[in-house]
Design a protein around this motif. Structure first.
Motif: not given
Length: 393
Positions: A336-358
């Motif tokens: 999932g992802w969200a936008q913080r008050p300063d405008g930064e778009v942050v996300w969290r993955l449920f598992s390690d998908l590897g460098a290409e995905a990230e």
């Protein structure tokens, strides 16, 4: 169902999502009308969803492109339709959506409003409601466009209120105007214009709508199902019934009218496609997407286990079943992802998908933050993971 029926694997279903929902970069569209047509309709219950969903699928994302279609060219129309959800659909498709779903919803909305007016307001009956509707439409013809509040100056009845649940802790007043304008929109008589303020604003004027051509209900339902299967097939009967909000009988009749063909899905589940649409789809290049709350792809099917793990649902959906912002990788919801008050778009993955995905997900986050600029988006329906990401937990 026999083993001779074509088998469409989960991998193939995910490949179709990447291509047909315009999420793979090579499939992205040039215009928002192409996006709405490809996915049948954009969820519009939350004003931000239309923009975020469309821009995730545009080669050159911009809020101005969505505003052009909604408010300048008026080639996208918002209708309270399937599942009593507001969808933004193409002007060409709107008569089918209206006949298949919106009209029936408007009839129920009218009956409910009339019941509430009789119970919770004074001096209202069917005749007065009809007279008030005509007065509102006449005022809009004179003004061109106006907010509900502005229309109240011309039609004082709109300023009246209904006291709902009197004496209870949750008692509340509802204005006649807000309910009546929503009813007129459901009936296809008025539309929402450009909001007063930013594109996230819920304060907007109304304008009259030219009559749409009449489409027989059965023909309209068949056309809705044909377009839906083209974008979302293969799917189960349950998926189609859930998405449309129709009865099982109407759903099966529409599927028969488009001559939907049987296929096998994973686990031996019975699925349906349009005639000739069981052929293998070439998988797109690996793709990532950051889709907003209520996005049409996340909410596209009733049965979601082929792209969404059951254990991830509590973090990504609210208790009413509304999807929050999701991260996708090659046809699966992976975080999932969200936008913080300063405008930064942050996300969290449920598992390690590897460098290409990230790397691909990071690029999509940067792309999203780039076109949002100074705009800050908070989903209408907030979910546990979105709240955690905003707070930095």
């Amino acid at each position: 169902m026999t083993s001779r029926m074509p088998l469409i694997s989960d991998e193939q279903r995910r490949a179709r999502v990447g291509r047909r929902h315009l999420l793979a970069p090579a499939e992205r569209a040039a215009a928002v009308e192409e996006v709405a047509g490809a996915v049948v309709g954009l969820h519009a219950s939350d004003a931000a969803t239309v923009y975020l969903s469309a821009c995730a699928r545009l080669a050159e994302p911009s809020a101005a492109e969505v505003e052009r279609a909604l408010y300048e060219d008026v080639t996208l129309v918002k209708l309270l339709s399937m599942r009593r959800t507001i969808f933004a659909v193409t002007e060409e498709f709107a008569p089918y959506v209206s006949a298949s779903s919106a009209r029936a919803i408007a009839a129920r909305e009218r009956a409910t409003l009339l019941k509430h007016l009789r119970e919770f307001a004074e001096g209202w009956d069917e005749r007065r409601l009809a007279e008030t509707e005509r007065a509102v439409l006449a005022a809009l013809e004179r003004r061109g466009e106006a907010t509900t509040g502005e229309l109240g100056a011309d039609v004082p009845a709109l300023r009246e209120t209904m006291l709902m649940s009197a004496g209870k802790p949750y008692e509340a007043k509802q204005s006649v105007g807000s309910r009546l304008l929503r009813l007129l929109a459901s009936d296809g008589h008025v539309r929402r214009c450009r909001p007063r303020g930013s594109w996230l604003s819920s304060s907007y004027p109304w304008a009259p709508v030219p009559p749409w051509r009449d489409v027989p209900v059965r023909e309209a339902k068949a056309e809705v199902v044909r377009r839906w299967l083209a974008a979302y097939g293969p799917a189960t009967v349950e998926d189609v019934k859930w998405w449309t909000g129709w009865t099982l009988g109407d759903t099966r009749k529409a599927l028969a009218d488009v001559a939907a063909e049987d296929v096998r899905l994973a686990g031996g589940v019975a699925g349906l496609v349009l005639p000739g649409d069981a052929e293998r789809v070439v998988e797109p290049e690996p793709w990532a997407a950051l889709l907003p709350g209520l996005d049409l792809t996340t909410m596209g099917w009733r049965v979601r286990d082929w792209y969404l793990r059951a254990e991830d649902v509590p973090a990504l959906f609210d208790r009413a079943g509304n999807a929050g912002p999701t991260v996708w990788w090659c046809g699966r919801v992976v975080g999932g992802w969200a936008q913080r008050p300063d405008g930064e778009v942050v996300w969290r993955l449920f598992s390690d998908l590897g460098a290409e995905a990230e790397a691909a997900i990071g690029a999509e986050a940067a792309r999203l933050a780039g076109w949002l600029g100074e705009v800050r988006v908070t989903p209408r329906f907030r979910t546990p993971l979105e709240r955690e990401l905003v707070s930095g937990v």
